[in-house]
Design a protein around this motif. Structure first.
Motif, PDB file in Angstrom:
ATOM      1  N   THR A   1       4.074  -4.713  -8.389  1.00 27.29           N
ATOM      2  CA  THR A   1       2.837  -4.598  -7.510  1.00 27.29           C
ATOM      3  C   THR A   1       3.115  -4.274  -6.199  1.00 27.29           C
ATOM      4  O   THR A   1       2.237  -3.150  -5.720  1.00 27.29           O
ATOM      5  CB  THR A   1       2.010  -5.678  -7.704  1.00 27.29           C
ATOM      6  N   VAL A   2       4.109  -4.854  -5.530  1.00 26.88           N
ATOM      7  CA  VAL A   2       3.974  -4.597  -4.049  1.00 26.88           C
ATOM      8  C   VAL A   2       4.781  -3.598  -3.723  1.00 26.88           C
ATOM      9  O   VAL A   2       4.452  -2.438  -3.152  1.00 26.88           O
ATOM     10  CB  VAL A   2       4.517  -5.973  -3.405  1.00 26.88           C
ATOM     11  N   VAL A   3       6.068  -3.239  -4.434  1.00 32.33           N
ATOM     12  CA  VAL A   3       6.824  -2.184  -3.751  1.00 32.33           C
ATOM     13  C   VAL A   3       6.572  -0.887  -3.751  1.00 32.33           C
ATOM     14  O   VAL A   3       6.600  -0.225  -2.828  1.00 32.33           O
ATOM     15  CB  VAL A   3       8.135  -2.447  -4.706  1.00 32.33           C
ATOM     16  N   LYS A   4       5.758  -0.372  -4.713  1.00 30.33           N
ATOM     17  CA  LYS A   4       5.227   0.889  -4.720  1.00 30.33           C
ATOM     18  C   LYS A   4       4.121   1.304  -3.497  1.00 30.33           C
ATOM     19  O   LYS A   4       3.795   2.407  -3.338  1.00 30.33           O
ATOM     20  CB  LYS A   4       4.724   1.220  -6.237  1.00 30.33           C
ATOM     21  N   TYR A   5       3.709   0.277  -2.889  1.00 25.84           N
ATOM     22  CA  TYR A   5       2.883   0.411  -2.016  1.00 25.84           C
ATOM     23  C   TYR A   5       3.205   0.207  -0.654  1.00 25.84           C
ATOM     24  O   TYR A   5       2.698   0.399   0.282  1.00 25.84           O
ATOM     25  CB  TYR A   5       1.608  -0.749  -2.001  1.00 25.84           C
ATOM     26  N   LEU A   6       4.649   0.195  -0.730  1.00 26.51           N
ATOM     27  CA  LEU A   6       5.562   0.120   0.749  1.00 26.51           C
ATOM     28  C   LEU A   6       4.978   1.564   1.143  1.00 26.51           C
ATOM     29  O   LEU A   6       5.295   2.721   0.691  1.00 26.51           O
ATOM     30  CB  LEU A   6       6.770  -0.163   0.622  1.00 26.51           C
ATOM     31  N   PRO A   7       5.148   1.612   2.502  1.00 28.16           N
ATOM     32  CA  PRO A   7       4.898   2.799   3.413  1.00 28.16           C
ATOM     33  C   PRO A   7       5.831   3.989   2.817  1.00 28.16           C
ATOM     34  O   PRO A   7       5.394   5.193   2.495  1.00 28.16           O
ATOM     35  CB  PRO A   7       4.844   2.833   4.711  1.00 28.16           C
ATOM     36  N   SER A   8       7.092   3.585   2.879  1.00 32.85           N
ATOM     37  CA  SER A   8       8.119   4.420   2.529  1.00 32.85           C
ATOM     38  C   SER A   8       8.100   5.042   1.049  1.00 32.85           C
ATOM     39  O   SER A   8       8.199   6.304   0.645  1.00 32.85           O
ATOM     40  CB  SER A   8       9.602   3.927   2.927  1.00 32.85           C
ATOM     41  N   ASN A   9       8.017   3.960  -0.010  1.00 41.54           N
ATOM     42  CA  ASN A   9       7.864   4.521  -1.345  1.00 41.54           C
ATOM     43  C   ASN A   9       6.695   5.066  -1.652  1.00 41.54           C
ATOM     44  O   ASN A   9       6.694   6.048  -2.325  1.00 41.54           O
ATOM     45  CB  ASN A   9       7.934   3.151  -2.296  1.00 41.54           C
ATOM     46  N   ALA A  10       5.685   4.899  -1.107  1.00 42.57           N
ATOM     47  CA  ALA A  10       4.363   5.510  -1.235  1.00 42.57           C
ATOM     48  C   ALA A  10       4.462   7.097  -0.857  1.00 42.57           C
ATOM     49  O   ALA A  10       4.127   8.070  -1.898  1.00 42.57           O
ATOM     50  CB  ALA A  10       3.107   5.039  -0.609  1.00 42.57           C
ATOM     51  N   GLY A  11       5.046   7.256   0.329  1.00 35.84           N
ATOM     52  CA  GLY A  11       5.197   8.738   0.759  1.00 35.84           C
ATOM     53  C   GLY A  11       6.143   9.489   0.193  1.00 35.84           C
ATOM     54  O   GLY A  11       5.963  10.648  -0.136  1.00 35.84           O
ATOM     55  N   ALA A  19       8.047   3.886 -11.681  1.00 35.51           N
ATOM     56  CA  ALA A  19       7.924   2.645 -10.824  1.00 35.51           C
ATOM     57  C   ALA A  19       7.004   2.991  -9.576  1.00 35.51           C
ATOM     58  O   ALA A  19       6.727   2.018  -8.896  1.00 35.51           O
ATOM     59  CB  ALA A  19       9.173   2.254 -10.417  1.00 35.51           C
ATOM     60  N   LEU A  20       6.676   4.187  -9.335  1.00 35.61           N
ATOM     61  CA  LEU A  20       5.958   4.501  -7.783  1.00 35.61           C
ATOM     62  C   LEU A  20       4.711   5.035  -8.281  1.00 35.61           C
ATOM     63  O   LEU A  20       4.337   5.290  -9.411  1.00 35.61           O
ATOM     64  CB  LEU A  20       6.692   5.718  -7.193  1.00 35.61           C
ATOM     65  N   LEU A  21       3.797   5.242  -7.238  1.00 39.29           N
ATOM     66  CA  LEU A  21       2.537   5.846  -7.235  1.00 39.29           C
ATOM     67  C   LEU A  21       2.584   7.176  -7.793  1.00 39.29           C
ATOM     68  O   LEU A  21       3.494   7.821  -7.536  1.00 39.29           O
ATOM     69  CB  LEU A  21       1.758   5.660  -5.846  1.00 39.29           C
ATOM     70  N   ALA A  22       1.332   7.877  -8.081  1.00 40.11           N
ATOM     71  CA  ALA A  22       1.375   9.183  -8.527  1.00 40.11           C
ATOM     72  C   ALA A  22       1.748  10.067  -7.013  1.00 40.11           C
ATOM     73  O   ALA A  22       1.179   9.445  -6.332  1.00 40.11           O
ATOM     74  CB  ALA A  22       0.141   9.652  -8.999  1.00 40.11           C
ATOM     75  N   PRO A  23       2.292  11.148  -7.213  1.00 41.56           N
ATOM     76  CA  PRO A  23       2.585  11.910  -6.073  1.00 41.56           C
ATOM     77  C   PRO A  23       1.727  11.877  -4.923  1.00 41.56           C
ATOM     78  O   PRO A  23       1.811  11.485  -3.923  1.00 41.56           O
ATOM     79  CB  PRO A  23       2.952  13.325  -6.410  1.00 41.56           C
ATOM     80  N   TRP A  24       0.548  12.621  -5.358  1.00 48.01           N
ATOM     81  CA  TRP A  24      -0.564  12.576  -4.268  1.00 48.01           C
ATOM     82  C   TRP A  24      -1.183  11.371  -3.863  1.00 48.01           C
ATOM     83  O   TRP A  24      -1.486  11.094  -2.814  1.00 48.01           O
ATOM     84  CB  TRP A  24      -1.424  13.821  -4.327  1.00 48.01           C
ATOM     85  N   THR A  25      -1.478  10.511  -4.782  1.00 46.38           N
ATOM     86  CA  THR A  25      -1.998   9.253  -4.453  1.00 46.38           C
ATOM     87  C   THR A  25      -1.228   8.579  -3.693  1.00 46.38           C
ATOM     88  O   THR A  25      -1.259   7.867  -2.390  1.00 46.38           O
ATOM     89  CB  THR A  25      -1.945   8.465  -5.725  1.00 46.38           C
ATOM     90  N   GLY A  26       0.437   8.688  -3.656  1.00 45.92           N
ATOM     91  CA  GLY A  26       1.318   7.735  -2.926  1.00 45.92           C
ATOM     92  C   GLY A  26       1.276   8.573  -1.454  1.00 45.92           C
ATOM     93  O   GLY A  26       1.202   7.822  -0.516  1.00 45.92           O
ATOM     94  N   MET A  27       1.197   9.856  -1.307  1.00 44.71           N
ATOM     95  CA  MET A  27       1.200  10.792   0.033  1.00 44.71           C
ATOM     96  C   MET A  27      -0.203  10.073   0.631  1.00 44.71           C
ATOM     97  O   MET A  27      -0.380   9.815   1.699  1.00 44.71           O
ATOM     98  CB  MET A  27       0.943  11.980  -0.160  1.00 44.71           C
TER      99      MET A  27
END
Lengths: 310, 271
Positions: B219-229, B240-248
Motif C-alpha cells: 500500500t505504501v511503497v508505490k506512493y513514495l515520490p520516487s516510485n510514483a514518478g 507493484a507500482l501505480l499506472a504510469p501517468w497516475t504515478g507521474m
C-alpha cells in the motif's frame, strides 16, 4: 526619509533592537553609531525588510520596504555582510540586479567605471579584496539612482584613498537632497562624514543629535592655561565663579568659558599668558562616555586598572 | 564626480519590479554561473553517454550475455538508464539555484531587489523548468535514438507500444526532479542539507521501506515520490507500482506540495 517607530526585534530571548524610534532626514548624511552588537546591522536589515520586526515599524518614504514598487529605485543598500555570489563576475552580478528594475546594462558599465572596477568587471568576485567588495557594493547601491541610501559600515576595508572617495560621494549625494544613512562604530568616522548622528547601545536609542553637539558635550569646554601668574589668574577666575583646577605650579584647567574670554580677563588684568589651549576630549572618548553603560561586550575592568588615564 | 552623478541620474529610468523583470534577472543569474552549466552538462552528457555506451556494449557483447540478462533485456531501458545519474545532477542544480544564494549571501541582494520574495521563487521556477524540460526531453530523445542506433538488430523504435511514452516521461520526470530540488533548496536554505534531503527522499527512502512488513509495502511503497514518478519510466508497467501517468501525477503533486511549503516559508522567515 526613513522613519522608525518603536522598532523592536527579538531573536529568541535576545533583544537586538529595543523600541527604537528615529527619523532620518533627506539632504544630510546621518550617522548611525554604536558599539559592536548595539543592533545597527539588525536595524538596517529591518529597514530593508530582510527581517520582520517583532514590534513597531520602519518605513522608507512613508511605506514599508516590502511595499515599494521599485525598491532599487528608492533605496540603495550596502550591507555589512557580503551579499554577492562569488562565482559570478562583478558585471554579471550588477546585470542580474539591474534586470529586476529595468536598469540598462550601459548604466552597469558606467557605474563599474565610476567605482573603479572597470578593469576587473569580468573577473570572478571570488578573488576580490575587501575594498573591491565595498566598491562593488556601492555600485549595487547606486544602480537604481535611489533617493535613499542605507550603508552599513561602508568604509570598512577601504584604503585611505577609497575612504576619501566614499566620504565625498556620500556628501555629494546628500547635497543633492538624498537621504543618506550610514552606520559605523567609529565616532571619528562620523565626525568626518555625518552632520546628524543617531547613537544606539544595546538596541536602545541613546542620543539623536548634531555631530557638533556630541563633540561639544564631550569636550566639556575645558581650556588649559599656562602662566607664571597662575595663582593671580586663579583668584580672578574664582571671583567670577568660574571653575578652575590647578594642574601644576604654572598650569590651570578652566571649565565653562571659552579661551577668548580667559584671554580677555588676562589682558584686562595684565597677566602674562604663555599658553592658552582648548582641550578637546577625543571623539572616541565622547562616544565612549555616551555609550559606557551600553557596551555589550565590554571586558570586565580589573579594579587595579580603574582610574587609569585614558 | 558631480558631472557623472548627474549623468547617472538620467540613465536609471523608472523601474517597477515585475515578474517578467524578475524572470529576466534569474535568467541572467542562471546563465552566469559555471556551477549551473557544469551540472546541466553532467546531466545531459551523463545520460547520453551512459545510454550510448550501454547500448553499444550490449549489442557488441550480445553473444556472451547470460540467458538471464537476455531475458531481462529491454532496448528502451538500456538506452535511457542514464536517468539515474541525470536525476542527481539536475536535482542538485535545482537545490543550489537557491542554496548557492544563501551560502554566499547573494540572497540578501536578491530579496532587497524583490522584497515581495515569492516572485523570486516563481522566476527561478520558470527558468529552471524551461531549461530542465528542454534539456532533459532533448537528452531523453538523444539517448534513446542514439542508443537504438548502437543496439543494431536489438533495437526498437518510437513507434513500438509505450516507447514514446517512456521517452517523454523520462524528460518530464527529470524536470519534476529539478523542481523538487528547487523546493528543497528553498525550504532548507543550505546546500548540504538540501542535497541530503533530496537524496534521502528519492534514493534512500525506497530502500528503507524494503524492510517494512509486506502488507505495508503493497500500500505504501508505490506512493513514495520516487516510485510514483518512476512508474512511467518502463515500457512494461510494473504491477507493484501505480499506472504510469497516475504515478507521474502523484509525483507532480508531491512537487507542488513542496513548492507551496517553500513559497510559504520564503516570506515568513527572516532572510
Amino acid at each position: 526619509m526613513i522613519e522608525a517607530e518603536g522598532l523592536t526585534k527579538r531573536y529568541g530571548a535576545k533583544t537586538a533592537v529595543d523600541g527604537l524610534s528615529f527619523v532620518v532626514r533627506p539632504g544630510i548624511v546621518t550617522g548611525f553609531l554604536g558599539p559592536n552588537g548595539a543592533g545597527k546591522s539588525t536595524t538596517m536589515r529591518l529597514i530593508l525588510g530582510l527581517d520582520a520586526p517583532t514590534a513597531g515599524s520602519v518605513t522608507v518614504n512613508g511605506s514599508r520596504y516590502a511595499r515599494l514598487r521599485a525598491p532599487l529605485r528608492e533605496v540603495g543598500a550596502l550591507l555589512e555582510a557580503r551579499s554577492v555570489h562569488t562565482g559570478r563576475s562583478a558585471r554579471n552580478h550588477l546585470r542580474a540586479l539591474a534586470a529586476t528594475t529595468g536598469v540598462p546594462t550601459k548604466r552597469v558599465d558606467d557605474l563599474l567605471e565610476m567605482v573603479g572596477l572597470a578593469d576587473v568587471a569580468h573577473k570572478w568576485v571570488r578573488g576580490f579584496s575587501l575594498g573591491m567588495h565595498q566598491r562593488l557594493g556601492v555600485a549595487a547601491a547606486l544602480l537604481g539612482d535611489p533617493h535613499t541610501l542605507v550603508l552599513d559600515e561602508p568604509v570598512n576595508g577601504l584604503d585611505p584613498e577609497g575612504i576619501r572617495w566614499i566620504r565625498g560621494l556620500l556628501r555629494s549625494l546628500a547635497a543633492e537632497g538624498r537621504t543618506v544613512f550610514l552606520s559605523s562604530h567609529l565616532m571619528s568616522e562620523m565626525a568626518q562624514t555625518a552632520e546628524q548622528v543617531i547613537i544606539v547601545g544595546k538596541g536602545r536609542l541613546i542620543a539623536d543629535l548634531p555631530v557638533a553637539d556630541v563633540i561639544n558635550r564631550a569636550s566639556g569646554s575645558t581650556v588649559e592655561v599656562r602662566t607664571p601668574q597662575a595663582d593671580e589668574l586663579r583668584g580672578l577666575l574664582a571671583d567670577r565663579r568660574i571653575a578652575v583646577t590647578p594642574i601644576a605650579a604654572d598650569r590651570l584647567a578652566v571649565n565653562g568659558v571659552s579661551s577668548s574670554d580667559i584671554g580677555l580677563i588676562a589682558l584686562e588684568n595684565r597677566i602674562h599668558l604663555v599658553e592658552l589651549t582648548p582641550v578637546l576630549a577625543s571623539l572616541e572618548e565622547a562616544f565612549m562616555d555616551l555609550t559606557r553603560d551600553a557596551v555589550e561586550f565590554g571586558g570586565a575592568t580589573h579594579p587595579a586598572l580603574e582610574g587609569t588615564p585614558r | 564626480m558631480t558631472a557623472s552623478t548627474e549623468y547617472l541620474i538620467s540613465s536609471a529610468g523608472s523601474g517597477e519590479v515585475t515578474l517578467a523583470r524578475t524572470i529576466k534577472s534569474e535568467w541572467v543569474k542562471f546563465g552566469t554561473l559555471w556551477s549551473n552549466r557544469l551540472l546541466a552538462a553532467t546531466a545531459v552528457l551523463g545520460m547520453v553517454g551512459i545510454g550510448w555506451v550501454a547500448s553499444f556494449f550490449t549489442n557488441h557483447d550480445w553473444d556472451h550475455l547470460r540467458p538471464r540478462q537476455i531475458a531481462r533485456f529491454d532496448a528502451v531501458d538500456t538506452s535511457l538508464n542514464g536517468w539515474n545519474l541525470a536525476q542527481l545532477a539536475i536535482g542538485v542544480l535545482g537545490v543550489i539555484l537557491v542554496t548557492g544564494e544563501y551560502g554566499t549571501g547573494m540572497i540578501r541582494a536578491t530579496l532587497t531587489a524583490v522584497p515581495t520574495r515569492r516572485p523570486v521563487l516563481w522566476a527561478k521556477l520558470v527558468v529552471l523548468t524551461v531549461v530542465a524540460a528542454v534539456l532533459m526531453t532533448a537528452t531523453s530523445f538523444t539517448a534513446f535514438l542514439g542508443g537504438q542506433l548502437f543496439l543494431g538488430s536489438h533495437s526498437t523504435t518510437l513507434g513500438a507500444p509505450n516507447v514514446l511514452r517512456v521517452v517523454i516521461a523520462t524528460g518530464l520526470y527529470l524536470t519534476l526532479v529539478a523542481v523538487l530540488g528547487l523546493a528543497f533548496g528553498t525550504l532548507l536554505r543550505n546546500t548540504a542539507a538540501g542535497i541530503a534531503c533530496f537524496i534521502g527522499i528519492l534514493l534512500v527512502l525506497p530502500a528503507i521501506t524494503d524492510v517494512l512488513p509486506s502488507s505495508w509495502q503493497d500500500t505504501v511503497v508505490k506512493y513514495l515520490p520516487s516510485n510514483a514518478g518512476q512508474a512511467a519510466l518502463t515500457v512494461k508497467a510494473d504491477p507493484a507500482l501505480l499506472a504510469p501517468w497516475t504515478g507521474m501525477a502523484v509525483f507532480a503533486c508531491y512537487v507542488v506540495a513542496a513548492l507551496v511549503c517553500a513559497a510559504v516559508t520564503l516570506t515568513r522567515r527572516d532572510a
